[in-house]
Design an enzyme around this catalytic site. Sequence first.
Site, PDB file in Angstrom:
ATOM      1  N   GLU B  43       0.851  -1.196   0.000  1.00 12.72           N
ATOM      2  CA  GLU B  43       0.000   0.000   0.000  1.00 12.72           C
ATOM      3  C   GLU B  43       0.893   1.255   0.000  1.00 12.72           C
ATOM      4  OE1 GLU B  43      -2.142   0.116   3.678  1.00 12.72           O
ATOM      5  OE2 GLU B  43      -3.578   1.637   3.012  1.00 12.72           O
ATOM      6  N   LYS B 114      -9.336   2.735  -2.263  1.00 10.80           N
ATOM      7  CA  LYS B 114      -9.661   2.038  -1.007  1.00 10.80           C
ATOM      8  C   LYS B 114     -11.013   2.495  -0.455  1.00 10.80           C
ATOM      9  CE  LYS B 114      -7.285   1.061   3.429  1.00 10.80           C
ATOM     10  NZ  LYS B 114      -6.050   1.411   4.190  1.00 10.80           N
ATOM     11  N   CYS B 147      -5.440  -3.298   2.347  1.00  7.12           N
ATOM     12  CA  CYS B 147      -5.265  -3.287   3.806  1.00  7.12           C
ATOM     13  C   CYS B 147      -6.580  -3.491   4.571  1.00  7.12           C
ATOM     14  CB  CYS B 147      -4.564  -1.991   4.210  1.00  7.12           C
ATOM     15  SG  CYS B 147      -3.730  -2.101   5.828  1.00  7.12           S
TER      16      CYS B 147
END
Lengths: 282, 282
Positions: B43, B114, B147
């Site tokens: 990330e 995200k 994540c």
Amino acid sequence: MTTRVTCVQLAPVLSDPDGNIERARSAIRAAVGDGARIVVLPELATSGYLFESAGEARDASITADDPRLAAWSAEAARGGAVVVAGFCERGADGLLHNSALVLDGAGVRAVYRKVHLWDREKTLFAPGRAEPPVLDTPYGRIGVLICYDLEFPEMPRALALRGADLIAVPTNWPVVPRPDGEHPPEVVAAMAAARASRVLIACCDRSGAERGERWTRGTALIDQDGWIRASTASEGGRATADLDLAAARGKRLTDLADVIADRRPELYGELVRPDRGTGRAG
Amino acid sequence: MTTRVTCVQLAPVLSDPDGNIERARSAIRAAVGDGARIVVLPELATSGYLFESAGEARDASITADDPRLAAWSAEAARGGAVVVAGFCERGADGLLHNSALVLDGAGVRAVYRKVHLWDREKTLFAPGRAEPPVLDTPYGRIGVLICYDLEFPEMPRALALRGADLIAVPTNWPVVPRPDGEHPPEVVAAMAAARASRVLIACCDRSGAERGERWTRGTALIDQDGWIRASTASEGGRATADLDLAAARGKRLTDLADVIADRRPELYGELVRPDRGTGRAG
């Protein structure tokens, strides 16, 4: 405030409901005597598991209002305890179900019929048609799943969203291979589910052997951080932990992160379009 | 047929996009040279993580059509590889996103923003408004999460239902306490998600230190049974495994048990009533 939770990894005897009910009664008595206020017993604790035919399962089945269960209730009453246990249920309609009951000193409070039947269970039982219960008790809100149900991440998540503080999971986990040093895969699933929703999970596996099958003996009490607080690999062993059910109502990981409020269900695609979520596999 | 999958646990340098892009290029070159056909980077690999302000993040951001990314594409082209990497994205609308791109020898094929922003990220980035991509590649279908996304069991499940064979997960996992002998909790979540849907998961964590923060270095390649096939705890380390993406299309556990076909979405309650699934926590 904590509540003592005990799982008893009983070894039911196939097709011996009288004996199994008595052994379970004795286990409840001992657990309650040692302070347990939530007692979890295995899946199909009254009947054993490895039926060779539906007829054999029927012969070992009981109804949810079986008078012998009053003995369990009487033991629960001694400590104001709540008991969750799997049983082989013969419904009013004559169908057989792989079920779990929740009872306390006043009697049976709820019956749940396993929704996800594992493997050959499909040839023996009718699947449940209702969502699992989430019951208010003096100790907190208790949800119920049975064995393979827990491996569908939707199930513990749905119970947490409905407010369950602790999910009781009667199981019969057959031994499967795993790498050295790893937990049984079903325990890994339980740990992940507990942490994902910050909910407590109490899995009660069985022990013993039936027709050559052995069980993982993976009984585990898991906290809202996803860690195992108690377990037992022993035949007939008990796992006990004093758990704070109210802690499962706090869903925050940090001031700005919350495992429930941070959900984005509008982006969960197939999960919210159930007509498209099945039938991929042939 | 197997595909070599490599995660490179890079240590990005905060606010040094030029240097980070070059280090990533070099890592892609080395991985592809060693036969990797799917390469996953962490990330925010281009920017580092611990921004103290949105301005700092903006200064380290790039657009998805940044010409420097052509160097990554050229390295991918040497082996016909696919690269998944996190980057700090400045959108055409000026908003900042914590994003991941999928690129191959022909250039950037997809950008994912995200959806579940972790903690202080909420003060720096705009959340994604679209479901993650699932891309057809010569090696199989690749889904992408970033994540904290992975900790919402709905996300890997939804990608598996959409046909992902492998889910690539660029991450920056800060160290959190865990009991001796346990995997990082995020790895436990990945193992459970992989097994629940019989899908491969490649989590690429970062290493290094920024402003006192350290990362778990939990990079792990997980197979469809939920077991770790490769990992690395090293600074800058690589984890490589030869994985059979086609194996992730078989969803059966036994002749009569199938982790997808056995779903009962009509009984998943809150999960299929998204209007009721949010906002419990205060």
